[in-house]
Design a protein around this motif. Sequence first.
Motif, mmCIF file in Angstrom:
data_model
loop_
_atom_site.group_PDB
_atom_site.id
_atom_site.type_symbol
_atom_site.label_atom_id
_atom_site.label_comp_id
_atom_site.label_asym_id
_atom_site.label_seq_id
_atom_site.Cartn_x
_atom_site.Cartn_y
_atom_site.Cartn_z
ATOM 1 N N LEU A 79 0.828 -1.201 0.000
ATOM 2 C CA LEU A 79 0.000 0.000 0.000
ATOM 3 C C LEU A 79 0.865 1.255 0.000
ATOM 4 C CD1 LEU A 79 -2.793 -1.068 2.532
ATOM 5 C CD2 LEU A 79 -2.984 -0.889 0.045
ATOM 6 N N PHE A 80 1.937 1.224 0.773
ATOM 7 C CA PHE A 80 2.872 2.356 0.796
ATOM 8 C C PHE A 80 3.442 2.609 -0.603
ATOM 9 C CE2 PHE A 80 7.309 3.753 1.004
ATOM 10 C CZ PHE A 80 7.193 4.935 1.714
ATOM 11 N N LEU A 81 3.856 1.532 -1.276
ATOM 12 C CA LEU A 81 4.430 1.679 -2.610
ATOM 13 C C LEU A 81 3.384 2.135 -3.620
ATOM 14 C CD1 LEU A 81 6.806 -1.431 -2.810
ATOM 15 C CD2 LEU A 81 7.439 0.978 -2.532
ATOM 16 N N SER A 82 2.149 1.660 -3.474
ATOM 17 C CA SER A 82 1.094 2.106 -4.384
ATOM 18 C C SER A 82 0.944 3.619 -4.324
ATOM 19 C CB SER A 82 -0.241 1.437 -4.027
ATOM 20 O OG SER A 82 -0.213 0.056 -4.300
ATOM 21 N N HIS A 83 0.942 4.155 -3.114
ATOM 22 C CA HIS A 83 0.790 5.603 -2.973
ATOM 23 C C HIS A 83 2.034 6.340 -3.447
ATOM 24 C CE1 HIS A 83 0.242 9.551 -1.148
ATOM 25 N NE2 HIS A 83 -1.039 9.256 -1.030
ATOM 26 N N LEU A 84 3.207 5.853 -3.052
ATOM 27 C CA LEU A 84 4.451 6.525 -3.425
ATOM 28 C C LEU A 84 4.649 6.521 -4.937
ATOM 29 C CD1 LEU A 84 7.176 7.814 -2.651
ATOM 30 C CD2 LEU A 84 8.106 5.501 -2.467
ATOM 31 N N LEU A 85 4.499 5.348 -5.558
ATOM 32 C CA LEU A 85 4.717 5.253 -7.001
ATOM 33 C C LEU A 85 3.636 5.986 -7.778
ATOM 34 C CD1 LEU A 85 5.814 1.503 -7.190
ATOM 35 C CD2 LEU A 85 7.277 3.538 -7.224
ATOM 36 N N GLY A 86 2.406 5.959 -7.262
ATOM 37 C CA GLY A 86 1.347 6.709 -7.921
ATOM 38 C C GLY A 86 1.591 8.201 -7.884
ATOM 39 N N THR A 87 2.157 8.683 -6.785
ATOM 40 C CA THR A 87 2.423 10.112 -6.642
ATOM 41 C C THR A 87 3.450 10.595 -7.654
ATOM 42 O OG1 THR A 87 1.895 10.004 -4.283
ATOM 43 C CG2 THR A 87 3.175 11.893 -5.017
ATOM 44 N N ILE A 88 4.398 9.752 -8.006
ATOM 45 C CA ILE A 88 5.425 10.163 -8.972
ATOM 46 C C ILE A 88 5.027 9.803 -10.407
ATOM 47 C CG2 ILE A 88 7.256 9.983 -7.267
ATOM 48 C CD1 ILE A 88 8.084 7.343 -8.480
ATOM 49 N N GLY A 89 3.769 9.376 -10.603
ATOM 50 C CA GLY A 89 3.278 9.115 -11.947
ATOM 51 C C GLY A 89 3.601 7.750 -12.488
ATOM 52 N N HIS A 90 3.798 6.780 -11.598
ATOM 53 C CA HIS A 90 4.209 5.442 -12.019
ATOM 54 C C HIS A 90 3.090 4.672 -12.713
ATOM 55 C CE1 HIS A 90 7.371 2.448 -11.768
ATOM 56 N NE2 HIS A 90 6.512 1.535 -11.350
ATOM 57 N N PHE A 91 1.825 5.054 -12.452
ATOM 58 C CA PHE A 91 0.694 4.324 -13.025
ATOM 59 C C PHE A 91 0.056 5.103 -14.158
ATOM 60 C CE2 PHE A 91 0.224 3.160 -8.321
ATOM 61 C CZ PHE A 91 1.237 2.211 -8.421
ATOM 62 N N ALA A 92 0.845 5.903 -14.868
ATOM 63 C CA ALA A 92 0.318 6.690 -15.979
ATOM 64 C C ALA A 92 -0.404 5.772 -16.957
ATOM 65 C CB ALA A 92 1.452 7.427 -16.689
ATOM 66 N N ASN A 93 -1.644 6.099 -17.262
ATOM 67 C CA ASN A 93 -2.498 5.242 -18.085
ATOM 68 C C ASN A 93 -2.290 5.572 -19.562
ATOM 69 O OD1 ASN A 93 -4.382 3.457 -18.934
ATOM 70 N ND2 ASN A 93 -6.113 4.385 -17.872
ATOM 71 N N ARG A 94 -1.151 5.159 -20.099
ATOM 72 C CA ARG A 94 -0.824 5.470 -21.490
ATOM 73 C C ARG A 94 -0.977 4.261 -22.406
ATOM 74 N NH1 ARG A 94 3.848 7.557 -18.753
ATOM 75 N NH2 ARG A 94 3.558 9.748 -18.202
ATOM 76 N N GLY A 95 -1.565 3.215 -21.913
ATOM 77 C CA GLY A 95 -1.786 2.043 -22.752
ATOM 78 C C GLY A 95 -0.951 0.864 -22.314
ATOM 79 N N ILE A 96 -1.034 -0.202 -23.107
ATOM 80 C CA ILE A 96 -0.372 -1.448 -22.748
ATOM 81 C C ILE A 96 1.140 -1.275 -22.682
ATOM 82 C CG2 ILE A 96 -0.033 -3.850 -23.472
ATOM 83 C CD1 ILE A 96 -2.759 -3.759 -24.755
ATOM 84 N N SER A 97 1.687 -0.392 -23.520
ATOM 85 C CA SER A 97 3.139 -0.232 -23.573
ATOM 86 C C SER A 97 3.732 0.196 -22.247
ATOM 87 C CB SER A 97 3.509 0.789 -24.654
ATOM 88 O OG SER A 97 2.932 2.054 -24.353
ATOM 89 N N SER A 98 2.959 0.879 -21.406
ATOM 90 C CA SER A 98 3.480 1.314 -20.114
ATOM 91 C C SER A 98 2.811 0.595 -18.950
ATOM 92 C CB SER A 98 3.296 2.828 -19.950
ATOM 93 O OG SER A 98 1.916 3.152 -19.962
ATOM 94 N N ALA A 99 1.946 -0.388 -19.257
ATOM 95 C CA ALA A 99 1.245 -1.089 -18.185
ATOM 96 C C ALA A 99 2.205 -1.857 -17.287
ATOM 97 C CB ALA A 99 0.202 -2.041 -18.774
#
Length: 721
Positions: A79-99
């Motif tokens: 959960l900590f990593l989900s928030h941390l990585l999400g904050t830095i844009g790790h889950f950018a929804n740009r398609g399968i290429s970045s999934a």
Amino acid sequence: MIASAAFVVMLASAGSGGLYLASAAAVLETVAYSGPTTAAYLIGALGLGRVVHLLFPQLAPPARFGWSVQFVGGMAVALFLSHLLGTIGHFANRGISSAWLAWLSTLVGFALLILQIRKRSPEPTRWSSAPMASLLLIPAAAVILVAACQPVGTLWASEAHGFDALEYHLELPKEWLSLERVTPVEHNVYSFLPSHMEAAYTQLAAMLPGPPGTPGSGRGWPMYSAQLLHAAMAVLAALLVSRLVRLLVDGEAGAGVAGSIGARLSPEREHRGTGGSVGRGTKIAAGVIGAACFLAIPWTAVTASLPYNEMAVAAMLAGALLVAAMDLSPVARGTVIGLLMGVACSCKPTALFMCAAPVGAVMVLTTAPRRWGGMIGAACGAGLLAMMPWLVRNYLSCGNPVFPFGTSVFGLAHWTAEQAARFHEAHSSGAGLGERLVLLFSPRGLMHGQWSWFAWFVAGAMPLALLSRAVRRPAAILALVIAVQIAMWILIGHHQSRFLLPIAVPGAALIGLAVAALGERAALKPVALPVAAAVVLVLSGESLWNFLRQNQGRPNAFLIGGVGELNGSTLRDALPRLPEAEQQRQLAIRNAEVYVNVMLPTLYPASSPLRVYLLGDSTPFYFEVPVLWNSPWDASPLLRALDESGNDFGGAAEKLRAQGVTHILANLNELDRLRASEYTDPRLTPELVAQFITSQGTMVAAWTADGQNRYLVDITRAPAR
């Protein structure tokens, strides 16, 4: 397994109008499409739990309950990593290429787990040693699973049909995927709260295979993944309650907190453990009963099946109590508990006083004063680290690290003093101490119907456990936790029954200890399991009845149609093939979301972008057309436009059009409710809105049946004169 499957099929078929196989197939389809991603997240979390072992090898398997500590610790890290990585844009929804970026932390957990299980065998649950008791888990677990496979907004009238999920628990992940970052947004104050669970829901949506989408669009598989994750948190919490009961009943707990508190309560006696004469089978059954009681509480079933955050808090609390009962050094205990409590507070801020405060009290009372410094320092450091992503992103966003709290110290950010006062007044209580005690024993407290008889069962279990030679000392621990929780609920907050849910963890464990206390005495041992079974069945029966009476006795009304019935995706393809009269009939019986998503785009050329202003409504989750909206606490775009135009309606409409607004969907009933509750700006009245929309727009559609009072107007076209 067969009994579980049969119960799920039976429950999914209730109120299905004879479509028994279709209803069961809908549950299977949801689990098949959304379940693997959730399972992957959970397995990855188990692997990430090796971080705890690297810090404290004494907690690593094959240490007793090492896998349980690894799971809850790994979930905290995930959960900590989900928030941390999400904050830095790790889950950018740009398609399968970045999934693959969304999968990265989970894949790391996979790798760590594979390396681990090559050397060690998993810890057995041993629930098979208590087969009759294990059967008691089935009804509550089935309710949670079937309810978690329903679209949000179709169940649980007591929760306003999942209003909070539609407003922010799911709406925030939807917006964050669009923004490509976990970040606060000024139109939704809840985005400024610590959002570890919502960040996990965002990660799940980004992890799902297929083209990019939003949780509420299409078939809604990301939404179901979020619900299944929260349901899995409830199962994890139940597992930890079972482990906690086992540890407190066993003599091995004597060297840890259980022994310490026992020595302090009875200093004249030499502590000789807590095992007493309780047999192994009874110990296992006691743990299973505790887990079953936790799952069976109607409040657990309701919240666990929604994409909320309560079950993450419950799991962290159960894990913290389990670690507190282990024989660890003060620094080790403080670090692990601090991590768990920091993540609990990062899931729901009320955990600060409902979880961290009672666990902290237990730690202090059961540790020698000379060791307080290291333990408290380790706990505070780990807890602060767990909350750091929230504090930093809030500070960078608005200058107030704890916004919307602490406005008198850190500043108002983008709010006015009136907004801050209105928010804090609604989230605090002006009642006196006597009134607050009355509220505890009212429907706003423990007498809410969704607590069923749980409070009375705990009250009955407490003296049984405290008077037992075998379990009185650990029972004193749990009684202390409950006492602190009740005191905190009375003294702090705005007294909602759901906010008492952390009590379910020590309360269920205390019932488990009472089962062990009955098993200690040969004369009462034969009745221990039947009495415990009756307790669980009463709670499970209430959960079942609560589920079955939803939607006027049709709880599965939306199970087969799913999300498509709410966002219009099932109607979109079929509509062109229907006669015009049938098209109009279908649209007339659907909600406003379906009309806006399906019909509105057909009325305007593709070159004319649409944007609908939700005026009054603050649950935009199922809208696929771009919307402008705000939570009741945040600034109203209409009032801002009126202020900037000198209260000129024409000027205000022009300013809204400048923001891309083409239509206004006004919910006058909701505006009236918000005004009566004093949640929204008092200037935003139904009368003002009605006057504005009739003078500045052309009516497109209206929903007035069944007490509704919603109107869709086009503000790009002048009203007929």
